[in-house]
Enzyme design. Sequence first.
Site, PDB file in Angstrom:
ATOM      1  N   LEU A   1       0.827  -1.198   0.000  1.00 52.36           N
ATOM      2  CA  LEU A   1       0.000   0.000   0.000  1.00 52.36           C
ATOM      3  C   LEU A   1       0.866   1.254   0.000  1.00 52.36           C
ATOM      4  O   LEU A   1       1.833   1.351   0.757  1.00 52.36           O
ATOM      5  CB  LEU A   1      -0.917   0.030   1.230  1.00 52.36           C
ATOM      6  CG  LEU A   1      -1.808  -1.189   1.443  1.00 52.36           C
ATOM      7  CD1 LEU A   1      -1.291  -2.006   2.621  1.00 52.36           C
ATOM      8  CD2 LEU A   1      -3.245  -0.794   1.690  1.00 52.36           C
ATOM      9  N   ASP A   2       0.520   2.192  -0.862  1.00 52.04           N
ATOM     10  CA  ASP A   2       1.137   3.511  -0.806  1.00 52.04           C
ATOM     11  C   ASP A   2       0.470   4.262   0.341  1.00 52.04           C
ATOM     12  O   ASP A   2      -0.722   4.099   0.578  1.00 52.04           O
ATOM     13  CB  ASP A   2       0.929   4.247  -2.129  1.00 52.04           C
ATOM     14  CG  ASP A   2       1.749   5.519  -2.205  1.00 52.04           C
ATOM     15  OD1 ASP A   2       2.804   5.582  -1.557  1.00 52.04           O
ATOM     16  OD2 ASP A   2       1.336   6.448  -2.917  1.00 52.04           O
TER      17      ASP A   2
END
Length: 306
Positions: free
Chosen positions: A113-114
């Site tokens: 996940l960013d």
Amino acid sequence: NQTVLSGIIRLVEEAQSSKAHIQKIADKVSAWFVPAVIVIALITLVLSLVIMRDVAESVSRAVAVLVIACPCSLGLAPPTALMVGTGRAASMGILIKSADALETACKIQLVVLDKTGTITEGNFKLQKTVSVGDLSEDELLALCAGCEQHSTHPIAVSIVASAREKGLHFAEPEKLSEIAGHGIIAETSYGSVLCGNHKLMDKYHIIMPELTTDSYGSEAFLAVNGTFAGYMVISDTIKSDAVSAIRKLKALGLHSVMLTGDSQSGADAVAAATGIDEVHAKLLPEGKLNELGKIRNKYGAVMFVG
């Protein structure tokens, strides 16, 4: 807008028209299975005629073979499942690029996940300004805002917004250049100014004191005429559903990883608050892609959310 919508529709259509690996196998099997079933039905017809000498009964038995062994489901199941799956995913805001991607999804062990806009809201806000030189905190903020006023980066926008909220005047730099992933170099009335991240300070050999902060987030550092002048801490809020989403990923047995350009301490604070398993911090945009490649090589099937 219309362009984005058209692009999304085209992507979904391309995914639905592509063939998964299992469908290719089904097509190959069907190529042999269909003729085999027809041959068996003909044999059934001939044997029934020879043994029973009843045309109606013999035809009925041959047709029964065709109906029972009909390979329609073999050929229809994969494309039907793909169409339903991609359509259902699109309605939930998930775009699937190809049939192979959907088929590989069952093998995913890890979700990457960013941070900004995925785990956090992306609404950056200046938390604090610290001056370590001759400039006051307001002068430091105004100087940084002047350098960042034309940037569209969320951190730059938050700095400029904070300066405007305080009613500070910030001038246009005489000369300005941007180093991607590092920050800005500008010529101002104060002299040569560096405004950016830790990597920018290291690049120009700026001596920095040991910094401690009780706030987590991204840090913007300033140096004037080669001397460290201070820093600002900018952070955004964690999404309300981030914790529950990470909990559901863990319930599915998935390992979670967060990629961010923030400092290690700030990234660790977000990970601790949300329950994320692994953190990779201080990454430039291209560094995130490289790190994602390393993770994919290590774990195989990986889903990236950003």
